[in-house]
Design an enzyme around this catalytic site. Sequence first.
Site, PDB file in Angstrom:
ATOM      1  CG  ASP A   1     -10.075  -1.705  -5.223  1.00 20.68           C
ATOM      2  OD1 ASP A   1     -11.229  -2.169  -5.185  1.00 20.68           O
ATOM      3  OD2 ASP A   1      -9.350  -1.663  -4.224  1.00 20.68           O
TER       4      ASP A   1
ATOM      5  CE  LYS B   1     -10.783  -5.158  -2.873  1.00 24.32           C
ATOM      6  NZ  LYS B   1     -10.696  -3.802  -2.298  1.00 24.32           N
TER       7      LYS B   1
ATOM      8  CG  ASP C   1      -4.288  -0.616  -3.521  1.00 21.83           C
ATOM      9  OD1 ASP C   1      -4.581   0.435  -4.122  1.00 21.83           O
ATOM     10  OD2 ASP C   1      -5.116  -1.284  -2.877  1.00 21.83           O
TER      11      ASP C   1
ATOM     12  CD  GLU D   1      -5.949  -3.186  -6.042  1.00 26.75           C
ATOM     13  OE1 GLU D   1      -6.992  -3.116  -5.376  1.00 26.75           O
ATOM     14  OE2 GLU D   1      -5.070  -4.051  -5.839  1.00 26.75           O
TER      15      GLU D   1
ATOM     16  CE  LYS E   1      -4.143  -1.970   0.652  1.00 28.03           C
ATOM     17  NZ  LYS E   1      -5.356  -1.731  -0.146  1.00 28.03           N
TER      18      LYS E   1
END
Length: 336
Positions: free
Chosen positions: A228, A250, A177, A203, A153
């Site tokens: 995402d 998701k 991400d 991402e 992240k």
Amino acid sequence: MEISLKKYVLELEHTFSISRESHDFQDSLVVGLSLNGKTGYGEATANPYYKITVDSMMKEIKAIETEINNYNLEKPEDFHAFLKEKGLSNFAICALDLACHDLYGKLLGKPLYKIWGTTPENYPITNYTIGIDTVDKMVAKMIEKPWPLYKVKLGTDNDIEIVKQLRKNTDAIFRIDANNAWTPEQTLEFAPQLKELGVEFLEQPLPADNLAGYKEIVDTCVLPIIADESCIVEEDVDKCAGHFTGINIKLTKCGGLTPALRMIKRARELNLKVMVGCMTESSVGISAIAQLTPQLDYVDMDGAMLLKHDIAKGIEILEDGKLVFPTLGGSGVTLL
């Protein structure tokens, strides 16, 4: 069917941080649906970004509890359509839809992957997520959990330096991400450096609503770009074509396995890569994701691995990333 609802507060092994928030605990709702001596389980986590709490989901579900108890189950897809007609949030629908699929498979005595006509001979390995922290702590987390594939992240003022420091400590593949934190210019500047550092894809580097920016960079960026936050529900899949290399589905956001299966099918028709991600669920939600893995290019289902204590048994993820699928039908979930 007989319904049960239970709130869990899942404690994380480490503080989990992304570009917009940090937390040590994750509230989660587990739904049970019982019929003919079998019980299926589903899960949805609370999410402040989408203004979803466990209490709000429980309130929605309790409002139609009698109708659920009287529902005549034939196929999970029909039950999902029934829930959509009732106007529930996708998070609440997800928990119910996962429970229904798990119950349906248990009643048939078959795992979901088999019901869907797939076999678990080939599947992608899940990444293990390293949240934003000091470089030393990020390195320490990685050393503590040796893994062949990490999702990192980012969204800081020194993103490239972070990846350089991490790379000194592992030869694992990286995924990045950025959680909406970069500009198109930064993305194109960072991507060649990140590719040299062994990054597989990016991402959601830009804000979710900047589709023009994604269209501008998708064909020139040296790394694949996966949507995402730009791909939440079924209708978003078509919007992602021409703007992204692939999509990350998701279950909580789209409303469960039923729409996820349709999103996978549509993404394939549009020549998009397909990933399914998690929201720090326990093994209840992760085991449902695992049933989809034979259909995926990438998967992020490390949620239960990030917890201090799991609340369920189901899919088992071994130290090399290999999966041991449960022998029960459905998603194969049992609560501990």
